[in-house]
Design a protein around this motif. Structure first.
Motif, PDB file in Angstrom:
ATOM      1  N   MET A   1     108.541  79.056 -29.381  1.00 28.49           N
ATOM      2  CA  MET A   1     108.531  80.446 -30.267  1.00 28.49           C
ATOM      3  C   MET A   1     107.350  81.216 -29.756  1.00 28.49           C
ATOM      4  N   ARG A   2     107.910  82.636 -29.753  1.00 26.70           N
ATOM      5  CA  ARG A   2     106.815  83.681 -29.694  1.00 26.70           C
ATOM      6  C   ARG A   2     105.865  83.928 -30.949  1.00 26.70           C
ATOM      7  N   VAL A   3     104.733  83.840 -31.043  1.00 24.16           N
ATOM      8  CA  VAL A   3     103.811  83.567 -32.212  1.00 24.16           C
ATOM      9  C   VAL A   3     103.001  85.032 -32.395  1.00 24.16           C
ATOM     10  N   LEU A   4     103.214  85.883 -33.603  1.00 24.30           N
ATOM     11  CA  LEU A   4     102.517  86.990 -33.813  1.00 24.30           C
ATOM     12  C   LEU A   4     101.492  86.621 -34.991  1.00 24.30           C
ATOM     13  N   ALA A   5      99.986  87.145 -35.217  1.00 19.11           N
ATOM     14  CA  ALA A   5      99.403  86.692 -36.214  1.00 19.11           C
ATOM     15  C   ALA A   5      98.488  88.008 -36.570  1.00 19.11           C
ATOM     16  N   TYR A   6      98.368  87.958 -37.902  1.00 19.19           N
ATOM     17  CA  TYR A   6      97.545  89.191 -38.438  1.00 19.19           C
ATOM     18  C   TYR A   6      96.501  88.515 -39.387  1.00 19.19           C
ATOM     19  N   ASP A   7      95.239  89.060 -38.927  1.00 19.36           N
ATOM     20  CA  ASP A   7      94.178  88.458 -39.897  1.00 19.36           C
ATOM     21  C   ASP A   7      93.167  89.387 -39.854  1.00 19.36           C
ATOM     22  N   PRO A   8      92.865  90.241 -40.778  1.00 21.49           N
ATOM     23  CA  PRO A   8      91.896  91.331 -40.578  1.00 21.49           C
ATOM     24  C   PRO A   8      90.338  90.726 -40.629  1.00 21.49           C
TER      25      PRO A   8
END
Length: 303
Positions: A163-170
């Protein structure tokens, strides 16, 4: 040898954790045939090993000897942290003990929802052709929050399923996210480009209803939502609306606002929703690690 400190455990924990604590403290249990209530020992209790119970400010103020609350797990929403800080009470967690277990449960829910396993299990005579799942391979997983569990989920998704994995964590620099094998992205891009979104954030005032109707409708049509963090991070009314509009293809929830979720809750009637009763961390291995880690922190602190 002086009198041993008193430690209260309100809910059952693994026997290895109990044995470890009993070597160093007078342990009282808030469950079982000889249960001790908090009121019974409030004046003497020095430590609490906390699994699922709640410790509020009133309890702390009735416990002048209390100096540590050790959480059996990672969430802190059951502890009045403001009062703990005011009274100088140390609050600890077991941040690595359940990482693998929750990560595996996240992937299990993702597989179950994407492959339509809930629908297939409840099948009442439909033909096989009516049940068609989707592969994980080649799709995009979006992670909201990128701590230890999400990082492990990213590894399994990428290495195990392609899978392609995107991540958001400010709270994390982009370089830290990239070093752990995910593509850093702002929240709006994670939502817009992800076939599946999985939440991995604590429940705070900033994250309550972090995912509402606008966020859900910004996902690609046919997307799925997985939540193994805390129920309040997703607006459940909005989730139900997005499912009934046909915009989302399904959801996998290990956490809900009310736990357990009432039997007549409308989410339970949705065939594409799989709900488990907050058991992501409940493997034999994780339960032992959480109990012994929490016990060890109490022993170290009281020593």
């Amino acid at each position: 040898m002086g009198e041993r400190p008193l430690v209260w455990i309100p809910r059952p924990v693994h026997d290895d954790g109990l044995a470890l604590l009993r070597d160093h403290a007078d342990v009282r249990l808030g469950y079982g045939d000889a249960a001790t209530t908090f009121d019974d020992i409030a004046g003497q209790v020095a430590g609490i090993l906390l699994r699922t119970a709640r410790v509020d400010g009133a309890m702390m103020r009735r416990a002048p000897a209390l100096t540590i609350i050790a959480r059996h797990g990672v969430g802190l929403d059951t502890v009045d942290l403001d009062t703990a800080e005011q009274r100088g009470i140390v609050v600890t967690t077991t941040p690595t003990a359940n990482t693998q277990s929750v990560a595996e449960h996240t992937i299990a829910l993702l597989l179950a929802v994407r492959r339509g396993i809930g629908v297939a299990v409840r099948n009442e005579g439909d033909t096989r052709a009516a049940i068609q799942g989707r592969e994980l391979s080649g799709s995009t997983l979006g992670l909201i929050g990128f701590g230890r569990i999400a990082s492990r989920v990213a590894h399994i998704a990428r290495q195990g399923f392609g899978m392609r994995v995107l991540a958001y964590d400010p709270l994390l620099p982009d370089a830290g996210i990239a070093a752990a094998g995910a593509e850093p992205a702002p929240l709006d891009r994670v939502l817009a480009q992800s076939d599946a979104v999985s939440l991995h954030v604590p429940l705070t005032e900033r994250t309550r209803h972090l995912i509402g109707l606008a966020e859900l409708l910004s996902m690609p049509k046919g997307g799925v939502v997985i939540n193994t963090s805390r129920g309040g991070t997703v607006d459940e009314d909005a989730l139900l609306s997005a499912l009934r509009q046909g915009h989302l293809a399904g959801a996998g929830l290990d956490v809900t606002v009310l736990e357990p979720l009432p039997a007549d809750h409308p989410l339970r009637t949705e065939p594409s929703v799989i709900i488990t009763p907050h058991v992501g961390a409940q493997t034999a291995e994780a339960m032992r690690r959480m109990a012994t880690d929490a016990a060890g922190k109490i022993i170290e602190h009281l020593a």
